[in-house]
Design a protein around this motif. Structure first.
Motif, PDB file in Angstrom:
ATOM      1  N   SER A  95       0.843  -1.205   0.000  1.00 50.75           N
ATOM      2  CA  SER A  95       0.000   0.000   0.000  1.00 50.75           C
ATOM      3  C   SER A  95       0.877   1.253   0.000  1.00 50.75           C
ATOM      4  O   SER A  95       0.562   2.254  -0.637  1.00 50.75           O
ATOM      5  N   ASP A 112      -4.334  -3.397  -5.104  1.00 52.35           N
ATOM      6  CA  ASP A 112      -3.695  -3.617  -3.797  1.00 52.35           C
ATOM      7  C   ASP A 112      -4.309  -4.874  -3.171  1.00 52.35           C
ATOM      8  O   ASP A 112      -5.522  -5.060  -3.221  1.00 52.35           O
ATOM      9  N   THR A 113      -3.489  -5.729  -2.614  1.00 48.87           N
ATOM     10  CA  THR A 113      -4.000  -6.982  -2.039  1.00 48.87           C
ATOM     11  C   THR A 113      -3.631  -7.070  -0.556  1.00 48.87           C
ATOM     12  O   THR A 113      -2.660  -6.451  -0.120  1.00 48.87           O
ATOM     13  N   THR A 119      -4.558  -3.945   4.866  1.00 50.33           N
ATOM     14  CA  THR A 119      -5.451  -3.987   3.703  1.00 50.33           C
ATOM     15  C   THR A 119      -6.289  -5.254   3.828  1.00 50.33           C
ATOM     16  O   THR A 119      -5.751  -6.354   3.802  1.00 50.33           O
TER      17      THR A 119
HETATM   18 MG   LIG Z   1      -1.744  -2.931   2.432  1.00 48.89          MG
END
Ligand SMILES: [Mg+2]
Ligand SMILES: Nc1nc2c(ncn2[C@@H]2O[C@H](COP(=O)(O)OP(=O)(O)OP(=O)(O)O)[C@@H](O)[C@H]2O)c(=O)[nH]1
Length: 324
Positions: free
Chosen positions: A46, A96-97, A72
């Motif tokens: 992130s 984003d994972t 996240t």
């Molecule tokens: Mg993240």
């Protein structure tokens, strides 16, 4: 730095999808440039997106937070464009994972599978990522415990396309937190873990100090390659059009494509550099002019294709149905 950048890059938006929005979402016309990130929790996925886009909306975990649950929580994508450039000209999405913790069912392989499922569900059919960042916090001691990374072929092929190993980059972070004297050891750990991938042209990069410039150093090659791919697709479409339009119009479009592509590459080349995120006056003028030219060119194509009657015939049924 972060706040100043937020002013510079207002063009970031996030999307979360519910299944019932699925159909509306599957139809986006412009094909995107997709850059996905996978990695261990806290490795800085992130953060990398944040540094590139200058927006806190990417939900970076607070400084000093250690290996608890992923900050996240679900896969999410962020559309980003350069201020002044319309999105269809620079349709970049960061995916984003949630980070993994290297437990048996929550590791790099599971993260890639989840990413594949998410793309299948929420992106247009046959979407491939143009870049896959495999992020790793160099201060952790996970790598020596892991076998050499050997991905499942079909998963990588689904994600990146056939033989596109160079679309995957191993990015190590947190170098500035490393105890002095451990650099060589850490580099050899990465070399061993990524050996199989390296043999297939997959790159390794260091994200030395988090900054916009360093983030783009890593991301720019993906975007540049995506732009080159796009040019190839445009030329292919133009070749298909060739027999249907006049030689003159064909030549004009061909020339236009070259000029616009050169313009886009120049803009992409400046990403992350000082003043790289706003167009200079000259560029703004050229961009507007290109836009104007494109509209006129397209009108010409429509005229030459002479499909008025066909268009009416094919779309009238639909319009009737819409009215009911
Ligand atoms: Mg993240
Ligand atoms: N990328 C990066 N982050 C760093 C570095 N040094 C410290 N950080 C901090 O490390 C943390 C990384 O957090 P995130 O980027 O939110 O973590 P993540 O990889 O997205 O992982 P999840 O928690 O699973 O979402 C942030 O607090 C960063 O500010 C560095 O060298 N690179």
């Amino acid at each position: 730095m972060g706040n100043a950048f937020s002013h510079l890059f207002p063009n970031l938006w996030g999307t979360r999808f519910r299944l019932r929005d699925f159909d509306t979402y599957r139809k986006p016309v412009p094909k995107g440039i997709f850059i996905a990130l996978v990695g261990q929790t806290g490795s800085g996925m992130s953060r990398l997106i944040h540094d590139a886009t200058g927006s806190y909306e990417t939900g970076v975990s607070p400084e000093g937070r250690l290996d608890s649950d992923p900050y996240t929580a679900s896969i999410q994508d962020f559309g980003f464009t350069i201020p002044g450039i319309i999105f269809s000209d620079f349709p970049l999405y960061f995916i984003d994972t949630p980070g993994f913790d290297y437990a048996s069912t929550n590791n790099e392989h599971a993260a890639l599978l989840n990413l594949r499922s998410w793309i299948r569900m929420f992106k247009p059919l046959h979407t491939k990522v143009d870049g896959l960042v495999f992020m790793h916090n160099i201060c952790t001691d996970e790598l020596p415990k892991r076998p050499t990374f050997l991905p499942r072929h079909e998963v990588i092929e689904d994600l990146c396309g056939k033989n596109n190993w160079d679309r995957i980059t191993f990015v190590s972070s947190h170098w500035h937190d490393l105890e002095p004297g451990r650099t060589k050891l850490k580099e050899s750990e990465i070399n061993a873990y990524w050996a199989w991938m390296r043999a297939r042209n997959s790159k390794m990069e260091k994200y030395e100090t988090p900054s916009s410039q360093n983030a783009w150093k890593i991301l720019k090659p993906f975007v540049m390659n995506a732009q080159v791919d796009r040019e190839r697709r445009l030329k292919e479409e133009l070749e298909n059009l060739k027999i249907h339009v006049s030689e003159n119009t064909y030549q004009q479009i061909d020339d236009f494509l070259d000029r616009k592509a050169a313009f886009m590459k120049e803009i992409i080349g400046r990403l992350g550099e000082e003043e790289g995120f706003s167009m200079i006056e000259d560029e703004e003028r050229v961009y507007k002019e290109l836009h104007r030219e494109a509209v006129l060119l397209w009108k010409e194509v429509e005229k030459e294709l002479n499909v008025d009657e066909l268009e009416r015939w094919l779309t009238s049924g639909r319009k009737e149905a819409d009215r009911q």
